[in-house]
Enzyme design. Sequence first.
Site, mmCIF file in Angstrom:
data_model
loop_
_atom_site.group_PDB
_atom_site.id
_atom_site.type_symbol
_atom_site.label_atom_id
_atom_site.label_comp_id
_atom_site.label_asym_id
_atom_site.label_seq_id
_atom_site.Cartn_x
_atom_site.Cartn_y
_atom_site.Cartn_z
ATOM 1 N N TYR A 165 -12.032 58.020 23.365
ATOM 2 C CA TYR A 165 -13.245 57.869 22.559
ATOM 3 C C TYR A 165 -14.220 56.887 23.220
ATOM 4 C CZ TYR A 165 -15.908 56.952 18.214
ATOM 5 O OH TYR A 165 -16.886 56.800 17.260
ATOM 6 N N GLY A 166 -13.683 55.767 23.701
ATOM 7 C CA GLY A 166 -14.528 54.771 24.346
ATOM 8 C C GLY A 166 -15.187 55.301 25.606
ATOM 9 N N LYS A 169 -17.973 57.608 24.586
ATOM 10 C CA LYS A 169 -19.088 56.911 23.957
ATOM 11 C C LYS A 169 -19.876 56.055 24.949
ATOM 12 C CE LYS A 169 -18.888 58.463 19.774
ATOM 13 N NZ LYS A 169 -19.913 59.460 19.385
ATOM 14 N N ALA A 197 -19.491 52.562 10.166
ATOM 15 C CA ALA A 197 -19.727 52.953 8.774
ATOM 16 C C ALA A 197 -18.425 53.358 8.105
ATOM 17 C CB ALA A 197 -20.723 54.113 8.714
ATOM 18 N N ARG A 200 -14.831 59.143 6.842
ATOM 19 C CA ARG A 200 -13.448 59.599 7.025
ATOM 20 C C ARG A 200 -12.907 59.232 8.400
ATOM 21 N NH1 ARG A 200 -13.257 66.110 8.127
ATOM 22 N NH2 ARG A 200 -14.874 66.199 9.731
#
Length: 305
Positions: A165-166, A169, A197, A200
């Site tokens: 994910y990093g 991103k 935020a 889910r």
Amino acid sequence: MSISFEGRVAIVTGAGNGLGRCHALALARRGARVVVNDLGGARDGSGASSEAALAVVREIEAAGGEALANGANVADYDEVKAMVDAAVARWGRVDILINNAGILRDKSFAKMTLDDFALVIQVHLMGSVNCTKAVWDIMKDQGYGRIVMTSSSSGLYGNFGQANYGAAKTAVVGLMNTLVLEGQKYDIRVNTLAPTAGTRMTEDLIPEELFKLMTPESVTAGLLTLCHEDAPNRFILCCGAGGFASAHIYETEGIYLAPEEQTPENVVARWDELNAAATQRELTAGGQQTEKFLKKAMQHFGIEG
């Protein structure tokens, strides 16, 4: 100053839930016609359902807006192209693209499979590439475009268990940096949102009491500033729980070592100098780094230029 999207057409990916849903509703409330894209999969990317996107469209239409549901998988360029074609067929243009769709496959790097790494890259990075590629020529031809990438503090600073994910991103920030240069003369502005935020994607990571403070609405307030007519360009906006900040990549002025001095020992000996924060500045193109180092070398050798 009042921000309006009257007459604009926006595509929001991953808009069936969470931040994407909030983004789509807010754009529609301010006058945009919105393509609500969502594959309808689970948080890890499995499965598919059109119901989430359709529900958002019904909500927009009930409030008097115009919207179109679309279930394209952002990792599939042909599906993305068909989505963009549908938007143009209905409304004649695409002004705004919000690259929001994403999945999680969190594990420590030692335990993570390469398939899980590749899938997250495919959705976050290639999904952003596919969607941007599909709208790019349209925005060039109409002389207007606003594109927002979605990064994360995990990409900017790292987060345990999120190597895939990093990496994705961080990659979208690099994508933004080059698209800014290529889109400038067509008034295509490209920015990056780095949100946190209560959705889910984070519901099992944050205590419930704090989770409630991290409203999607607070992030969307920031998102709208990155895609309106007077939006900035090449801006990384970080936001969450009502907090807003900017992130930047800086480079120090650095040092110069003559050829006979170019050893690792000499680099280490002058480490504090090359790392001096007082000399740092933000570069806006890769060539500026090359130019800086060449000027130092030219000055040493007495080369005019």
